[in-house]
Scaffold this active site. Sequence first.
Site: not given
Ligand code: GUN
Length: 292
Positions: A52, A96, A119
């Site tokens: 990311k 995350q 998100d």
């Molecule tokens: N863990 C697995 N997928 C995601 C996501 O799309 N965003 C976040 N913040 N954590 C995750």
Amino acid sequence: MEILDGKKLSGVIKKEIRGAVNLRKEKGLKTPHLAAVLVGNDGASLTYVGSKVRSCEEVGFQSTLIRLEDTISEEVLLDKIKELNQDESLDGYIVQLPLPKHINEEKILLAVDPDKDVDGFHPTNFGRMALDMESFIPATPFGIIEMLKRYEIPTSGKHCVVIGRSHIVGRPISILMSQKGTAGDSTVTLTHSRTKNLASLTLEADIIISALGVPDFLKADMVKDGVVIIDVGITRVANESHPKGYVIKGDVDFEEVSKKASFITPVPGGVGPMTIAMLLKNTLISCERKSK
Ligand code: GUN
């Protein structure tokens, strides 16, 4: 059979985002800024967050990685969230998941300012999405919708079977696929661990979106000819012959199911890269909304 190439498509989308960022810079407008909070040292989370942050650089965003010890208390993490909510330089941030077991995930996600929740996990955004209002759409479902749109896959009146009811993928994509409009208007069946005779449903499906996390779960005898397959599974499976010691496996038996499918996403290189591209898109949207 055509491969739904998420790697290639995410590249196109990132290029568009980069163009929009350059235009903003030329006009003297703010550069989008995304922050990521990573608690602990989980290998998969480290990989995702690293990806990311790298993608932010690719499109010319400012990015900040906040790494915290897995022993951090819920209270201290909540203080950090408050700080990020008040940070005017940030257009959006993500926490995350998963978080360590001693931290209440729901409490943390509720503390995120919905206007910075790129998100789309906050109930305000989820509710707005479900009601067709302007919101942040969670990145993975957003990526799936974008992929269906750009490959011009007909969805209207089609039977879409979603496997898995997670808050991040299954539940939101089931709502989006049934909404009015392009890459919507489907008749949706949301299936899960208590669903009886799943194969009888998948055999009827025009589109299958699998977000289960069980490698090679969906077999060729569970799908009909011409089906569209979206595989959201990304499970690490131990494999000594691979330098990393594991390989990434999807939910779908690609080798066999691809012989019957009209369109199919590979794993890796399908939905995964789209998720990151749409997180960037949400951050750009947030930045543009604030500039208005
Ligand atoms: N863990 C697995 N997928 C995601 C996501 O799309 N965003 C976040 N913040 N954590 C995750």
